[in-house]
Design a protein around this motif. Structure first.
Motif, mmCIF file in Angstrom:
data_model
loop_
_atom_site.group_PDB
_atom_site.id
_atom_site.type_symbol
_atom_site.label_atom_id
_atom_site.label_comp_id
_atom_site.label_asym_id
_atom_site.label_seq_id
_atom_site.Cartn_x
_atom_site.Cartn_y
_atom_site.Cartn_z
ATOM 1 N N GLY A 103 0.775 -1.227 0.000
ATOM 2 C CA GLY A 103 0.000 0.000 0.000
ATOM 3 C C GLY A 103 0.811 1.284 0.000
ATOM 4 O O GLY A 103 0.236 2.367 -0.048
ATOM 5 N N THR A 104 2.142 1.169 0.081
ATOM 6 C CA THR A 104 2.962 2.377 0.021
ATOM 7 C C THR A 104 4.047 2.207 -1.033
ATOM 8 O O THR A 104 4.305 1.100 -1.507
ATOM 9 C CB THR A 104 3.655 2.671 1.373
ATOM 10 N N LYS A 105 4.653 3.305 -1.384
ATOM 11 C CA LYS A 105 5.740 3.225 -2.357
ATOM 12 C C LYS A 105 6.936 2.525 -1.731
ATOM 13 O O LYS A 105 7.243 2.745 -0.557
ATOM 14 C CB LYS A 105 6.152 4.635 -2.805
ATOM 15 N N PRO A 106 7.608 1.679 -2.479
ATOM 16 C CA PRO A 106 8.779 1.000 -1.913
ATOM 17 C C PRO A 106 9.889 1.999 -1.609
ATOM 18 O O PRO A 106 10.017 3.029 -2.266
ATOM 19 C CB PRO A 106 9.202 0.041 -3.036
ATOM 20 N N THR A 107 10.646 1.696 -0.571
ATOM 21 C CA THR A 107 11.750 2.559 -0.159
ATOM 22 C C THR A 107 13.060 1.988 -0.665
ATOM 23 O O THR A 107 13.410 0.848 -0.350
ATOM 24 C CB THR A 107 11.803 2.653 1.381
ATOM 25 N N LEU A 108 13.773 2.772 -1.435
ATOM 26 C CA LEU A 108 15.053 2.315 -1.970
ATOM 27 C C LEU A 108 16.081 2.194 -0.852
ATOM 28 O O LEU A 108 16.230 3.091 -0.030
ATOM 29 C CB LEU A 108 15.556 3.306 -3.029
ATOM 30 N N LEU A 109 16.753 1.061 -0.808
ATOM 31 C CA LEU A 109 17.889 0.892 0.093
ATOM 32 C C LEU A 109 19.132 0.959 -0.784
ATOM 33 O O LEU A 109 19.558 -0.045 -1.344
ATOM 34 C CB LEU A 109 17.822 -0.455 0.825
ATOM 35 N N PRO A 110 19.672 2.143 -0.942
ATOM 36 C CA PRO A 110 20.736 2.329 -1.932
ATOM 37 C C PRO A 110 22.017 1.591 -1.589
ATOM 38 O O PRO A 110 22.422 1.546 -0.429
ATOM 39 C CB PRO A 110 20.958 3.841 -1.922
ATOM 40 N N ASN A 111 22.643 1.000 -2.586
ATOM 41 C CA ASN A 111 23.961 0.410 -2.375
ATOM 42 C C ASN A 111 25.010 1.524 -2.420
ATOM 43 O O ASN A 111 24.688 2.692 -2.605
ATOM 44 C CB ASN A 111 24.252 -0.674 -3.410
ATOM 45 N N ARG A 112 26.226 1.151 -2.265
ATOM 46 C CA ARG A 112 27.279 2.169 -2.156
ATOM 47 C C ARG A 112 27.315 3.106 -3.366
ATOM 48 O O ARG A 112 27.361 4.324 -3.222
ATOM 49 C CB ARG A 112 28.627 1.472 -1.971
ATOM 50 N N ALA A 113 27.272 2.542 -4.557
ATOM 51 C CA ALA A 113 27.336 3.356 -5.775
ATOM 52 C C ALA A 113 26.144 4.306 -5.840
ATOM 53 O O ALA A 113 26.289 5.478 -6.204
ATOM 54 C CB ALA A 113 27.360 2.451 -6.998
ATOM 55 N N GLN A 114 24.979 3.790 -5.452
ATOM 56 C CA GLN A 114 23.789 4.635 -5.489
ATOM 57 C C GLN A 114 23.852 5.736 -4.441
ATOM 58 O O GLN A 114 23.405 6.855 -4.671
ATOM 59 C CB GLN A 114 22.537 3.782 -5.288
ATOM 60 N N ARG A 115 24.427 5.426 -3.286
ATOM 61 C CA ARG A 115 24.564 6.446 -2.244
ATOM 62 C C ARG A 115 25.498 7.554 -2.719
ATOM 63 O O ARG A 115 25.254 8.732 -2.481
ATOM 64 C CB ARG A 115 25.091 5.826 -0.951
ATOM 65 N N ASP A 116 26.564 7.163 -3.407
ATOM 66 C CA ASP A 116 27.495 8.161 -3.910
ATOM 67 C C ASP A 116 26.817 9.054 -4.938
ATOM 68 O O ASP A 116 27.030 10.257 -4.970
ATOM 69 C CB ASP A 116 28.720 7.481 -4.532
ATOM 70 N N THR A 117 26.000 8.461 -5.790
ATOM 71 C CA THR A 117 25.293 9.231 -6.802
ATOM 72 C C THR A 117 24.327 10.214 -6.160
ATOM 73 O O THR A 117 24.195 11.351 -6.597
ATOM 74 C CB THR A 117 24.506 8.283 -7.729
ATOM 75 N N MET A 118 23.671 9.739 -5.101
ATOM 76 C CA MET A 118 22.705 10.593 -4.425
ATOM 77 C C MET A 118 23.366 11.836 -3.849
ATOM 78 O O MET A 118 22.787 12.903 -3.849
ATOM 79 C CB MET A 118 22.033 9.829 -3.284
ATOM 80 N N ASP A 119 24.578 11.674 -3.368
ATOM 81 C CA ASP A 119 25.284 12.822 -2.816
ATOM 82 C C ASP A 119 25.385 13.939 -3.834
ATOM 83 O O ASP A 119 25.165 15.101 -3.538
ATOM 84 C CB ASP A 119 26.697 12.413 -2.383
ATOM 85 N N THR A 120 25.694 13.577 -5.056
ATOM 86 C CA THR A 120 25.874 14.603 -6.080
ATOM 87 C C THR A 120 24.549 15.251 -6.434
ATOM 88 O O THR A 120 24.510 16.345 -6.978
ATOM 89 C CB THR A 120 26.509 14.004 -7.353
ATOM 90 N N HIS A 121 23.452 14.562 -6.127
ATOM 91 C CA HIS A 121 22.140 15.136 -6.413
ATOM 92 C C HIS A 121 21.554 15.851 -5.196
ATOM 93 O O HIS A 121 20.414 16.276 -5.217
ATOM 94 C CB HIS A 121 21.167 14.063 -6.893
ATOM 95 N N GLY A 122 22.360 15.941 -4.153
ATOM 96 C CA GLY A 122 21.933 16.704 -2.993
ATOM 97 C C GLY A 122 20.873 16.037 -2.155
ATOM 98 O O GLY A 122 20.143 16.700 -1.432
ATOM 99 N N ARG A 123 20.801 14.720 -2.252
ATOM 100 C CA ARG A 123 19.832 14.032 -1.402
ATOM 101 C C ARG A 123 20.288 14.060 0.054
ATOM 102 O O ARG A 123 21.470 14.186 0.338
ATOM 103 C CB ARG A 123 19.668 12.578 -1.858
ATOM 104 N N ALA A 124 19.321 13.936 0.928
ATOM 105 C CA ALA A 124 19.600 14.007 2.364
ATOM 106 C C ALA A 124 20.644 12.979 2.771
ATOM 107 O O ALA A 124 20.550 11.817 2.428
ATOM 108 C CB ALA A 124 18.319 13.774 3.161
ATOM 109 N N ARG A 125 21.628 13.450 3.462
ATOM 110 C CA ARG A 125 22.633 12.549 3.997
ATOM 111 C C ARG A 125 23.213 13.183 5.247
ATOM 112 O O ARG A 125 23.304 14.404 5.340
ATOM 113 C CB ARG A 125 23.730 12.330 2.979
ATOM 114 N N ARG A 126 23.570 12.349 6.172
ATOM 115 C CA ARG A 126 24.090 12.887 7.416
ATOM 116 C C ARG A 126 25.351 13.730 7.180
ATOM 117 O O ARG A 126 26.221 13.341 6.425
ATOM 118 C CB ARG A 126 24.411 11.764 8.388
#
Ligand SMILES: [Zn+2]
Ligand SMILES: [Zn+2]
Length: 128
Positions: A103-126
């Motif tokens: 009933g909800t959208k799935p939550t991505l559990l990013p692997n290392r490469a995906q986490r690195d990519t997210m950083d460049t897109h300004g996604r929330a990260r500690r």
């Protein structure tokens, strides 16, 4: 929709009950990486807390502390951790891992490469 559960006999031999995955039938889920509905396989339900990191192999000594976080992650490599009672699946097209909740959208559990990519897109990260 009924879920077909079956015992993974081969798997249960190798893994302790405390850190096992209950196999589920594959599902068709919206993959936010592919941006369309995809078949997810394998799918599984996490049973019990993982005691080691599936990515870097780190042994977790303080599970309570780890799971006090909103999004538990490996303290060494930041791999998101699976939580008992939740369902997970892997997109057969791109290999992304998701936490799947009915009933909800799935939550991505990013692997290392995906986490690195997210950083460049300004996604929330500690921030350290
Ligand atoms: Zn790790
Ligand atoms: Zn995908």
């Amino acid at each position: 929709m009924a879920l077909f559960r079956r015992k993974a006999e081969a798997e249960s031999v190798e893994s302790t009950p405390a850190q096992s995955r209950l196999p589920l039938v594959s599902r068709r889920v919206y993959c936010t990486v592919c941006e369309s509905d995809r078949d997810f396989s394998p799918c599984w339900r996490r049973v019990g807390y993982p005691t080691t990191c599936s990515a870097c192999g780190l042994r977790f000594n303080d599970l309570a502390k780890l799971y006090n976080q909103v999004l538990p992650a490996c303290p060494q490599c930041e791999e998101p951790l699976e939580q008992p009672g939740f369902d997970y699946g892997t997109c057969t097209t791109c290999g992304s891992k998701y936490e799947i909740m009915e009933g909800t959208k799935p939550t991505l559990l990013p692997n290392r490469a995906q986490r690195d990519t997210m950083d460049t897109h300004g996604r929330a990260r500690r921030i350290r």
